[in-house]
Every structure is written in structure tokens, then in C-alpha cells.
Design an enzyme around this catalytic site. Structure first.
Site, PDB file in Angstrom:
ATOM      1  CB  SER A 167       0.380  -3.976   9.003  1.00 43.82           C
ATOM      2  OG  SER A 167      -0.225  -3.906  10.182  1.00 43.82           O
ATOM      3  CB  CYS A 194      -4.305  -1.622   4.640  1.00 47.57           C
ATOM      4  SG  CYS A 194      -3.397  -1.412   6.936  1.00 47.57           S
ATOM      5  CD  GLU A 220      -2.713   1.572   2.329  1.00 44.98           C
ATOM      6  OE1 GLU A 220      -2.074   0.425   3.412  1.00 44.98           O
ATOM      7  OE2 GLU A 220      -3.415   1.963   3.219  1.00 44.98           O
ATOM      8  CE  LYS A 227      -7.039   1.782   3.782  1.00 45.85           C
ATOM      9  NZ  LYS A 227      -5.573   2.150   4.411  1.00 45.85           N
ATOM     10  CE1 TYR A 274     -10.853   1.763  12.802  1.00 41.58           C
ATOM     11  CE2 TYR A 274      -8.993   1.305  13.985  1.00 41.58           C
ATOM     12  CZ  TYR A 274      -9.745   0.999  13.580  1.00 41.58           C
ATOM     13  OH  TYR A 274      -8.856   0.029  12.076  1.00 41.58           O
TER      14      TYR A 274
END
Lengths: 322, 298
Positions: free
Chosen positions: A174, A148, A44, A111, A117
Site C-alpha cells: 500500500s 491489498c 504483497e 488478486k 486508477y
């Protein structure tokens, strides 16, 4: 093609340095070709780095950008998945992944789920994609691309598989976190992802290819650990954590047919059941029908019944109940 | 709770089970972090203040492991009341790692300030003197950062940051901090794993601002208890009732809650009055380093 040779480009992109990352992509595509790869997967935002913030607009490219065309041109007899910030004609910015094949752009995935968050703030800087489609490919099996967080939503691998994907590709940036000694592989994030990928491979009876980046953006370290999982849920290969490299994996395609015949989960899926129930749930959430799990006297659109003191409806219209 | 033993077999410290980390993975992540921070900034070298305590000793080991000992400058900055043992322990680290080191006595700077600028108040309270010393050390480190050509590496841990046991713009000032998300118990675990000398791990943590001072006597807690409390309260978001069920004294929980709340300002960058169209940190948001910002692009 009886055996698919997958090359996982577990790279550490330089943050905001598009040209340097582009050059690295070209190098690794050539190296993968020499090593006999059929499919090369980059992580990504491999062309830009992840934690871009306001830099996103400065490194964004349109799908007609000559640099993307240049990458596509390097894919004669090859399939390559690359990821970048895509700017649409109406100037929305997406986190995108493109499947490049035989010199052209075969498919683009934007995506769908932008985590905003905890340590993530993607929705502030990016627009969410609206389309989810599997795509045919020169690999001889349908391909589904996800980015992801897309894989933290059950619907994505399921819809891709129902749409004809037999190879699910997830490209990730990630961030590694949770070093508790009780974790299976010493890293909480890696443990969670491994569980997800094995489960999705098994439940969709598909090959799952996961390419995660390494390196550091600001506070965040990306953990790598790219993997290929067989349709049985069995891992075929796992790249080392935190190490940069181009890893090739031989994937027997015949396993797909065998697994789908012996475990016909997809054959038995009930998409019409899902559509029916999802239609009901959407209507209930929108206040167009009484919520079947709400309090007895709740108004439509709400799930908590108001106290006796409240006489006038405050919701969407007076509730059913009694 | 597990007791971790030193080379002589005797217990060095208690490690609460829920705080135990995979130290191999921690070293990988931190090594990558240190190299990444330096690379992004266009630096190859690092500098840190080495006190003789466990935090800065651990960071020295981590930096040496990440980029090589020859790229690290350790600066010892004792005040005249600092303990000799601190200096001895710091020199053991320097010798064991083979890093460059410098000794800068901060006594003249500190005494000069309190003697001349504040002649009418010669007996400044210890806390005020301690804060001033921490900021002098910061000033020295940033000066050496320029002469050595390296970034200042932070050595503060998560426990002291959360309870505010730090000096604003003093010991907390740095270019980046590799151990700021590790509790003291985890610092000890990692220090033992990476080979920090036992006598440094074993001794009572101290700011060494006056003779005999220790963290735990000054604040009246033990690190294993405080670390567990912070872990459940902050990382695991446990409520008042759940903390009691976990066996914590409600009075201690309340006291630590207050320490955390009253020190929030120390963990954040100062707010800027929002006036213009784009304001740094509010709606002008960039990575700390980006193309064109590196000191010496590689």
C-alpha cells in the site's frame, strides 16, 4: 493451539531482484521459527517488489517453480504466506499469494481486484483472479487470503468469512499518501486502512492479519503499519510505520468462539437474500430486466429516459415504463 | 490560517490550515525516499545546488538527515549580480550541517556566452539571461555529480512546478526530487520543523536572477493564497463555482488555470514519435532502476 503466534514480515523488497528477496524470505522464516511463530506473513509481491511494469514477465514464476518448492520445503510445522507474480500455463500473469504449510503449497489466491486508477496501473500488466475460496489450515481455523485492493471490496471479507475463514489475511503493498495534519496517524492511507480492518474484523467476527511492506519503488513509499485485529475489532498489535522488521504477536484463538457466540452476525447472515438480489441486479445491468431505479421511460439496459425526439429504440429492446 | 512563529516569537509565515502536514511523517517518508532512490541507483552520495533560499536549504537538511551530512556536497553557484545575503545564508546552512561545499562562480560562463555568441544582441532580456543561468547551474551540478560520485537532488517545490515558474532542463533537472509534492507553505512548515535557520524561512522567496527580484512581486500573488488555490483546484478537484464559494477571486482562478495549462509540457518527458514495435515511455515501460542497472551494486 490455544494461542497463535503470528510473525509479520514487514520487509522492503528489492524491486525485480527475485533471488535477493527469496534469500531474505528464507532468513526471516528461520528467524520466525526460532521465535516460536506458527504463522509467518510476507507482504504483497514480497518476492519481486511492486512497481514492476514490464519486469513482471521477467520475474514471474509458475506454481511448479523449484524456488517456490524450496520455500515450501522450509515450512515444516509452520504456515507461511508469500506473494509473487504467478504465470499460468496459458501465460497470464497474476499477483498471487500462496499459503505454504508443512512442506507443501496449501492454497493459492490470485488478486481479484486490480486497481487501475490514480497512482495505480495494475490492470495494464496483470490478469485478475476469478476464484475466492477459504482454505482449511494446520492452524486449526479456516484461513482466507486477500491481496491489498481485494479488501476495498466488501464482498471479499464477507465471502471469505461465509466460506469458513476465521482468520482473514491481507497482504499489501500500500503506497502511503496524504500527509494532512488532521489524519489520525499522520497518514491518510493508514487512517483509511485501520478503519477498514477494524470494521471487517468486527463485522465478520474474525481475526484480521494485515501485512504491508515498507521501502520505496520509484516515487512511491510504502507505509508498513502491519496489524493484527481481534474478532471484536480491537487492535492486538500495530507495527511501526515505515520501519522494516519481523514482528511477532500472540493471538488468543479462544476469542474467536467467544466473539461469534456473543455476537452471532455470521449466523444471521442471509446469503440466499444476497444471491436473489444480486441475480436481479446483474440481470438489470445486462438489459435482461427493467432497471428498478431507472427513469420511468428508460429502455432496458439504460437508466436514463431518452428525449421525445428519439423514436427508435437505441438500447436493447423497447423499454417498459408505459 | 495560522501564523508560525520563529525562535524570537515573531511570526515567520502564514500556514493555511488545510495545507498543514504531519512533519514527522513527512520526514520519515522523505528520508526513506532519499535512501531508496540512492540505493536503487547504487549510489551513497548526493549533490545539490544551494542558493541560500528556503527550498534548497530544506533539501540539504533532509538529505543530511537521511544519509548523513558527510555524504552531501552543496554547490554554491552565484552570478555576479546574486545577492551577498544569499551566499551568506547558504554558508550558514553548510556550516550548520557540516556538509562539503564548493563555490562555482557562473559569471564567466554566462557573460562569455552573451558577449561572444550573441555579440549583436548584448542586452538579452532578463528572462532569457535567467533561463541561461539556470541551465549553467544544471550543467555544473551534473559535472560535480560525476566528480563527487553522487546523484543530483532536485529542490523545486509543487507550487512553482504547477504554475511553471521553473526553467526547463534548468533548475528542474535532477535525478530525484524529495520536495516536489510540497507546496511552498508546506516547505516552510517542514523547514521550520527540521531546523532551517529562521532568517532563511523569513525572507521573501526570490529566484535572485536580478537585484530586488521576488517571486511574489514578479507574479503578483502571495504564496498562502496561491497554495490554497492550487490545493483546492488540483488536489481537491473543485469546480469554478465551488472555488468562488471557497472565497477565491474568479479572475485569479482563471489566471492560475492558464499558468497550469500552459506549463504542462514542463512537467512531462518529451514525447517520442511512435514508429517501432516498442517505444520508451509508451509501451516499453520499466522502473528507472532495475537489476543490472545500478552503478555499484551493494
Amino acid at each position: 493451539m490455544q494461542t497463535l503466534t503470528v510473525a509479520l514480515a514487514q520487509i522492503a523488497p528489492r524491486l525485480g531482484m527475485f533471488d535477493a528477496n527469496l534469500a531474505r524470505h528464507h532468513e526471516l522464516i528461520e528467524e520466525a521459527r526460532v521465535r516460536g511463530a506458527d504463522l509467518v506473513v510476507f507482504p504483497e509481491l514480497g518476492l519481486t517488489g511492486y512497481l514492476l511494469q514490464d519486469l513482471a514477465a521477467e520475474v514471474a514464476i509458475r506454481l511448479d517453480d523449484p524456488r517456490l518448492a524450496g520455500l515450501a520445503a522450509a515450512t515444516e510445522d509452520l504456515s507461511v504466506v508469500v506473494s509473487f507474480v504467478e504465470e499460468s500455463a496459458d501465460h497470464r500473469l497474476f499477483i498471487a499469494a500462496a499459503l505454504l504449510e508443512d512442506g507443501r503449497i496449501r492454497h493459492v489466491h490470485r488478486k481479484l481486484f486490480l486497481p487501475t486508477y490514480g497512482l495505480f496501473d495494475e490492470r495494464r500488466f496483470f490478469a485478475a483472479g476469478d476464484l475466492l475460496r477459504a482454505t482449511p489450515s494446520r492452524l486449526g481455523a479456516g484461513v482466507g487470503i486477500a491481496i491489498c485492493e481485494d479488501f476495498w471490496h466488501l464482498t471479499v471479507p464477507q465471502l471469505l468469512a461465509l466460506d469458513g475463514a476465521q482468520i482473514l489475511i491481507n497482504v499489501s503493498s500500500s503506497p502511503g499518501r496524504d500527509l494532512a495534519a488532521t489524519n489520525e496517524v499522520g497518514l491518510g492511507t493508514a487512517t483509511s486502512w485501520r478503519t477498514l480492518m477494524r470494521t471487517y474484523a468486527q463485522l465478520t467476527t474474525s481475526i484480521v492479519i494485515f501485512c504491508n511492506r515498507v521501502g520505496v519503488d520509484e516515487s512511491i513509499s510504502f507505509w508498513g503499519g502491519s496489524e493484527v485485529i481481534a474478532p471484536s475489532g480491537r487492535p492486538l498489535f500495530g507495527a511501526p510505520l515505515f520501519e522494516e522488521g519481523l514482528f511477532t504477536v500472540e493471538v488468543p484463538l479462544a476469542d474467536l468462539r467467544r466473539e461469534r457466540l456473543s455476537l452471532p452476525l455470521l449466523r444471521d447472515e442471509r446469503p440466499e437474500l444476497q444471491v436473489r438480489e444480486l441475480t436481479r441486479i446483474v440481470a438489470e445491468r445486462a438489459g435482461l430486466a427493467q432497471d428498478s431505479t431507472a427513469d420511468d421511460l428508460a429502455e432496458t439496459g439504460l437508466d436514463v429516459a431518452l428525449g421525445d425526439a428519439v423514436r427508435e429504440p437505441i438500447g436493447f429492446r423497447r423499454g417498459g415504463g408505459k | 490560517m495560522s501564523a508560525i512563529a520563529g525562535a524570537d516569537g515573531a511570526a515567520m509565515f502564514d500556514l493555511p490550515d488545510e495545507l498543514a502536514i504531519d512533519t514527522d511523517v513527512a520526514r520519515q517518508v522523505i528520508g526513506q525516499f532519499i535512501r531508496g532512490q540512492l540505493r536503487q541507483a547504487g549510489f551513497e552520495r548526493a549533490v545539490l545546488g544551494l542558493s541560500g533560499g528556503i527550498d534548497s536549504a530544506l533539501v540539504a537538511f533532509l538529505v543530511a538527515e537521511a544519509i548523513g551530512a558527510d555524504q552531501l556536497l552543496c554547490v554554491l553557484m552565484p552570478y555576479r549580480t546574486s545577492s551577498d545575503a544569499s551566499r551568506t545564508d547558504a554558508l550558514v546552512v553548510v556550516e550548520q550541517l557540516g556538509t562539503a561545499s564548493e563555490l562555482v562562480d557562473i559569471s564567466p560562463m554566462v557573460d562569455g556566452y552573451f558577449a561572444t555568441a550573441l555579440a549583436s544582441q548584448p542586452d538579452a532580456p532578463p528572462l532569457r539571461r535567467g533561463n541561461f543561468m539556470a541551465r549553467q547551474r544544471m550543467a555544473v551540478l551534473y559535472d560535480r555529480s560525476a566528480t563527487w560520485g553522487g546523484l543530483v537532488v532536485g529542490t523545486g517545490n509543487k507550487t512553482e512546478s504547477l504554475i511553471g515558474y521553473t526553467t526547463l532542463f534548468g533548475d528542474s533537472a535532477c535525478a530525484f526530487n524529495p520536495i516536489g509534492d510540497l507546496y511552498k507553505s508546506q516547505v516552510r512548515q517542514l523547514a521550520a520543523a527540521i531546523g532551517v535557520p529562521d532568517q532563511i524561512i523569513r525572507k521573501a522567496p526570490s529566484a535572485d536572477l536580478w537585484p530586488g527580484q521576488t517571486d511574489e512581486s514578479e507574479a503578483d500573488f502571495s504564496y498562502p493564497v496561491l497554495d490554497r488555490l492550487l490545493f483546492w483546484r488540483i488536489d481537491k478537484r473543485r469546480s469554478d463555482e465551488e472555488m468562488v464559494e471557497l472565497g477565491f477571486d474568479p479572475a485569479l482562478v482563471a489566471r492560475v488555470d492558464r499558468l497550469i495549462a500552459t506549463s504542462e509540457f514542463k512537467r512531462q518527458v518529451p514525447p517520442i514519435a511512435k514508429l517501432g514495435p516498442r517505444t520508451a515511455g509508451v509501451d516499453y515501460l520499466y522502473p528507472r532502476r532495475r537489476p543490472g542497472s545500478a552503478a555499484q551494486p551493494r
